[in-house]
Design a protein around this motif. Structure first.
Motif, PDB file in Angstrom:
ATOM      1  N   TRP A 133       0.850  -1.077   0.108  1.00 23.99           N
ATOM      2  CA  TRP A 133       0.090  -0.076  -0.105  1.00 23.99           C
ATOM      3  C   TRP A 133       0.816   1.134  -0.124  1.00 23.99           C
ATOM      4  N   GLY A 134       0.416   2.568  -0.474  1.00 25.77           N
ATOM      5  CA  GLY A 134       1.047   3.548  -0.660  1.00 25.77           C
ATOM      6  C   GLY A 134       1.271   4.267   0.763  1.00 25.77           C
ATOM      7  N   PRO A 135       1.660   5.681   0.740  1.00 29.25           N
ATOM      8  CA  PRO A 135       1.978   6.325   1.894  1.00 29.25           C
ATOM      9  C   PRO A 135       1.040   6.526   2.876  1.00 29.25           C
ATOM     10  N   ARG A 136       1.040   5.925   4.201  1.00 26.00           N
ATOM     11  CA  ARG A 136       0.177   6.085   5.259  1.00 26.00           C
ATOM     12  C   ARG A 136       0.683   6.449   6.391  1.00 26.00           C
ATOM     13  N   LYS A 137       0.499   7.600   6.980  1.00 26.70           N
ATOM     14  CA  LYS A 137       1.142   7.894   8.411  1.00 26.70           C
ATOM     15  C   LYS A 137       0.567   7.364   9.331  1.00 26.70           C
ATOM     16  N   GLU A 138       1.112   6.349  10.047  1.00 29.77           N
ATOM     17  CA  GLU A 138       0.582   5.717  11.186  1.00 29.77           C
ATOM     18  C   GLU A 138       1.567   5.787  12.404  1.00 29.77           C
ATOM     19  N   SER A 139       1.259   5.505  13.783  1.00 29.73           N
ATOM     20  CA  SER A 139       2.079   5.526  14.609  1.00 29.73           C
ATOM     21  C   SER A 139       2.631   4.106  15.036  1.00 29.73           C
ATOM     22  N   PRO A 140       3.643   3.780  15.860  1.00 31.04           N
ATOM     23  CA  PRO A 140       3.822   2.465  16.408  1.00 31.04           C
ATOM     24  C   PRO A 140       2.573   1.591  16.795  1.00 31.04           C
ATOM     25  N   ALA A 141       1.733   2.336  17.500  1.00 32.78           N
ATOM     26  CA  ALA A 141       0.850   1.719  18.141  1.00 32.78           C
ATOM     27  C   ALA A 141      -0.452   1.150  17.298  1.00 32.78           C
ATOM     28  N   ALA A 142      -0.427   2.099  16.156  1.00 33.55           N
ATOM     29  CA  ALA A 142      -1.466   1.797  15.152  1.00 33.55           C
ATOM     30  C   ALA A 142      -0.969   0.471  14.236  1.00 33.55           C
ATOM     31  N   CYS A 143       0.261   0.621  13.954  1.00 32.60           N
ATOM     32  CA  CYS A 143       1.082  -0.566  13.476  1.00 32.60           C
ATOM     33  C   CYS A 143       0.847  -1.810  14.083  1.00 32.60           C
ATOM     34  N   ALA A 144       1.175  -1.783  15.301  1.00 33.92           N
ATOM     35  CA  ALA A 144       1.044  -3.043  16.204  1.00 33.92           C
ATOM     36  C   ALA A 144      -0.472  -3.644  16.348  1.00 33.92           C
ATOM     37  N   GLN A 145      -1.430  -2.627  16.256  1.00 31.10           N
ATOM     38  CA  GLN A 145      -2.884  -3.206  16.212  1.00 31.10           C
ATOM     39  C   GLN A 145      -3.265  -3.928  14.856  1.00 31.10           C
ATOM     40  N   ARG A 146      -2.671  -3.361  13.764  1.00 31.36           N
ATOM     41  CA  ARG A 146      -2.750  -4.305  12.554  1.00 31.36           C
ATOM     42  C   ARG A 146      -2.072  -5.510  12.542  1.00 31.36           C
ATOM     43  N   ALA A 147      -0.786  -5.400  12.972  1.00 32.26           N
ATOM     44  CA  ALA A 147      -0.030  -6.673  13.143  1.00 32.26           C
ATOM     45  C   ALA A 147      -0.656  -7.574  14.064  1.00 32.26           C
ATOM     46  N   ALA A 148      -1.075  -7.363  15.029  1.00 32.26           N
ATOM     47  CA  ALA A 148      -1.826  -7.931  16.119  1.00 32.26           C
ATOM     48  C   ALA A 148      -3.077  -8.908  15.287  1.00 32.26           C
ATOM     49  N   ALA A 149      -3.724  -8.127  14.510  1.00 30.83           N
ATOM     50  CA  ALA A 149      -4.778  -8.427  14.017  1.00 30.83           C
ATOM     51  C   ALA A 149      -4.620  -9.626  12.908  1.00 30.83           C
ATOM     52  N   PHE A 150      -3.372  -9.262  12.115  1.00 37.71           N
ATOM     53  CA  PHE A 150      -2.896 -10.057  11.092  1.00 37.71           C
ATOM     54  C   PHE A 150      -2.592 -11.312  11.817  1.00 37.71           C
ATOM     55  N   LEU A 151      -1.387 -11.132  12.655  1.00 37.33           N
ATOM     56  CA  LEU A 151      -0.922 -12.679  13.051  1.00 37.33           C
ATOM     57  C   LEU A 151      -2.164 -13.410  13.532  1.00 37.33           C
ATOM     58  N   GLY A 152      -3.126 -12.982  14.396  1.00 35.56           N
ATOM     59  CA  GLY A 152      -4.100 -13.736  14.964  1.00 35.56           C
ATOM     60  C   GLY A 152      -5.211 -14.420  13.637  1.00 35.56           C
TER      61      GLY A 152
END
Length: 255
Positions: free
Chosen positions: A20-39
């Motif tokens: 995906w293209g440029p998208r400003k997100e914080s480490p916490a927001a990235c972590a939420q996405r990663a947690a959902a993906f790994l689950g």
């Protein structure tokens, strides 16, 4: 001895990637996405259920399990994964990186690399790339349309990419040789809704919605292989139809 095994590559190994293209997100927001993906990934297959963080510098440090997903641990991992020159300030516009590997070894080794939060211009900004087991019982179980559909669906739901794909390395190489490397068309491909409407496609191609986010395209119910000329011809035909519909444009203009 490094805390994670050396992967064994196989010429017809498979991978899945979301981009995906440029998208400003914080480490916490990235972590939420990663947690959902790994689950969600853990529900796809047992070989994709246990992940350990790849340490920085690579090959040093103790084993750090990431499952079950812990938001505080993942947030800290992304925070530490900021791009920076040694001893210099962080380049926050380049986003954050976290890598992980599974409990397998040799041909059962799998890894996932997640880059999130990049908003710099003129870059292939963000991606989640999953390298799957190379061969053997786990690979045979995963290398099916039904499992790869769920892997790509998980990527689409968690990361909300512009596009995602599951394909073999030989299929990727065929695209590259034909000069069609801007967007690959895989055995399973996801296109975000904002890219446009998927046109009618020939049999045996399947089209499935992913909630209200986009569309999955599955080329064949059996394993796609470039050794099958009918598969290759189908892929080229579908790619041409999608290209005519304007769905395969690059994510952003090149400098």
């Amino acid at each position: 001895m490094p805390p994670h095994p050396t992967p064994v590559l196989h010429p017809d190994s498979y991978f899945a990637g979301a981009y995906w293209g440029p998208r400003k997100e914080s480490p916490a927001a990235c972590a939420q996405r990663a947690a959902a993906f790994l689950g969600m990934l853990a529900a796809c297959d047992p070989a994709l259920a246990n992940w350990n963080k790849i340490p920085k510098p690579r090959g040093k440090g103790r084993k750090t399990p990431l499952m079950p997903p812990s938001l505080p641990a993942l947030t800290e991992a992304f925070r530490r994964g900021v791009n920076r020159e040694p001893g210099g300030p962080p380049f926050e516009d380049l986003g954050f990186r976290v890598g992980a590997y599974n409990d397998g070894s040799g041909h059962d080794f799998a890894s996932v690399n997640m880059k999130c939060g990049c908003y710099a211009e003129f870059r292939m900004a963000n991606a989640c790339v999953l390298r799957l087991p190379a061969k053997g019982a786990n690979a045979e179980r995963i290398f099916t349309a039904s499992v790869l559909m769920e892997v790509v669906r998980s990527m689409a739901l968690a990361w909300e990419p512009d596009w995602a794909v599951a394909m073999s390395r030989t299929q990727q190489e065929l695209h590259d040789e034909e000069g069609k490397a801007d967007m690959w068309l895989g055995w399973v491909t996801y296109l975000a809704r904002h890219r446009g409407t998927v046109p009618p496609l020939p049999d045996p191609v399947r089209i499935e919605p992913v909630d209200d986010k986009g569309t999955l395209i599955i080329l064949t119910p059996e394993r796609f292989t470039v050794a099958n000329p009918e598969h290759v011809a189908l892929s080229r035909r579908v790619r041409d139809l999608l290209s005519r519909a304007g769905l395969l444009k690059p994510l952003q203009p090149q400098r």
